[in-house]
Design an enzyme around this catalytic site. Sequence first.
Site, mmCIF file in Angstrom:
data_model
loop_
_atom_site.group_PDB
_atom_site.id
_atom_site.type_symbol
_atom_site.label_atom_id
_atom_site.label_comp_id
_atom_site.label_asym_id
_atom_site.label_seq_id
_atom_site.Cartn_x
_atom_site.Cartn_y
_atom_site.Cartn_z
ATOM 1 N N SER A 71 25.309 61.214 -26.048
ATOM 2 C CA SER A 71 26.529 61.909 -26.438
ATOM 3 C C SER A 71 26.233 63.279 -27.029
ATOM 4 O O SER A 71 25.169 63.521 -27.610
ATOM 5 C CB SER A 71 27.308 61.089 -27.472
ATOM 6 O OG SER A 71 27.603 59.812 -26.963
HETATM 7 N N1 SAH Z 1 25.122 56.314 -28.220
HETATM 8 C C1 SAH Z 1 24.501 56.552 -26.949
HETATM 9 C C2 SAH Z 1 25.564 56.742 -25.916
HETATM 10 C C3 SAH Z 1 25.131 56.278 -24.599
HETATM 11 S S1 SAH Z 1 26.404 56.292 -23.375
HETATM 12 C C4 SAH Z 1 23.613 57.787 -27.036
HETATM 13 O O1 SAH Z 1 23.976 58.690 -27.782
HETATM 14 O O2 SAH Z 1 22.605 57.861 -26.352
HETATM 15 C C5 SAH Z 1 27.084 54.689 -23.545
HETATM 16 C C6 SAH Z 1 26.133 53.519 -23.461
HETATM 17 O O3 SAH Z 1 26.918 52.331 -23.484
HETATM 18 C C7 SAH Z 1 25.304 53.456 -22.176
HETATM 19 O O4 SAH Z 1 23.968 53.319 -22.500
HETATM 20 C C8 SAH Z 1 25.843 52.214 -21.467
HETATM 21 O O5 SAH Z 1 24.866 51.543 -20.709
HETATM 22 C C9 SAH Z 1 26.325 51.382 -22.642
HETATM 23 N N2 SAH Z 1 27.319 50.364 -22.313
HETATM 24 C C10 SAH Z 1 28.375 50.450 -21.464
HETATM 25 N N3 SAH Z 1 29.059 49.292 -21.457
HETATM 26 C C11 SAH Z 1 28.426 48.459 -22.330
HETATM 27 C C12 SAH Z 1 28.644 47.110 -22.765
HETATM 28 N N4 SAH Z 1 29.644 46.357 -22.309
HETATM 29 N N5 SAH Z 1 27.791 46.599 -23.672
HETATM 30 C C13 SAH Z 1 26.757 47.318 -24.161
HETATM 31 N N6 SAH Z 1 26.492 48.581 -23.793
HETATM 32 C C14 SAH Z 1 27.318 49.151 -22.883
#
Ligand code: SAH
Length: 222
Positions: A71
């Site tokens: 993000s």
């Molecule tokens: N906070 C992270 C954001 C990553 S984007 C950062 O700053 O790097 C969102 C993340 O949510 C992705 O890694 C995706 O794989 C995960 N995600 C999506 N659906 C999910 C679910 N049902 N359970 C766990 N993780 C999930």
Amino acid sequence: MTETLLDPGIGMTSRRTRERLIQRLMDAGIDSPEVLRVMRALPRHLFVDEALASRAYEDSALPIGHGQTLSQPYTVARMTQALLEHGTPDTVLEIGTGSGFQTAVLASLVRRVYTVERVGELFERAQERLGALKMRNVRYRHGDGAQGWPEYAPYQAIMVTAAPRGIPRLLAEQLAPGGIMVLPIGEGPRQSLVRLVRHARGGFGHEILEPASFVPLLAGVA
Ligand code: SAH
């Protein structure tokens, strides 16, 4: 010189570029000293591929593979500030570990973080990174975050970094009385960042904080 030694690959501009990012966050309304301190201290370039390291202190989202993104720094700071505004929680459940950067921010501020990621490879890499940074107050789970993590519930705070269509009921149920959940809600580009409060006397309240743009919360594991 010391800085160059500590941050191989990021170079002498590191301090100035980081300071510029902090100034940008402040201009955008981030005023929590704790959040700014942690955003200033954490090496964001270690959370992306080396090829992207030089862009790590820009205020933009960066790809981390599997169609997912780290993000934007503003978003990380805004969500963290929204989570801490009513007092610093003791325990936080984070859904969507991704690169682990938001996890590191939370782990620097609260006693314990529980984080859930559905993509196995991201789950493993985030653990390696946070291990290398000696962040020991984090527990990791490879699973579907829409189910939460019942074993350690209730949580004083929950942060979701992928967007569900509505508030996942199982997550809301794992919030402690008086607890707070910050999450994006909605489909496609029309999402809102929402803060949900579980009132100590029962029931929930929510407020819409601002427009948001996150990857969708997906079902199952990968
Ligand atoms: N906070 C992270 C954001 C990553 S984007 C950062 O700053 O790097 C969102 C993340 O949510 C992705 O890694 C995706 O794989 C995960 N995600 C999506 N659906 C999910 C679910 N049902 N359970 C766990 N993780 C999930």
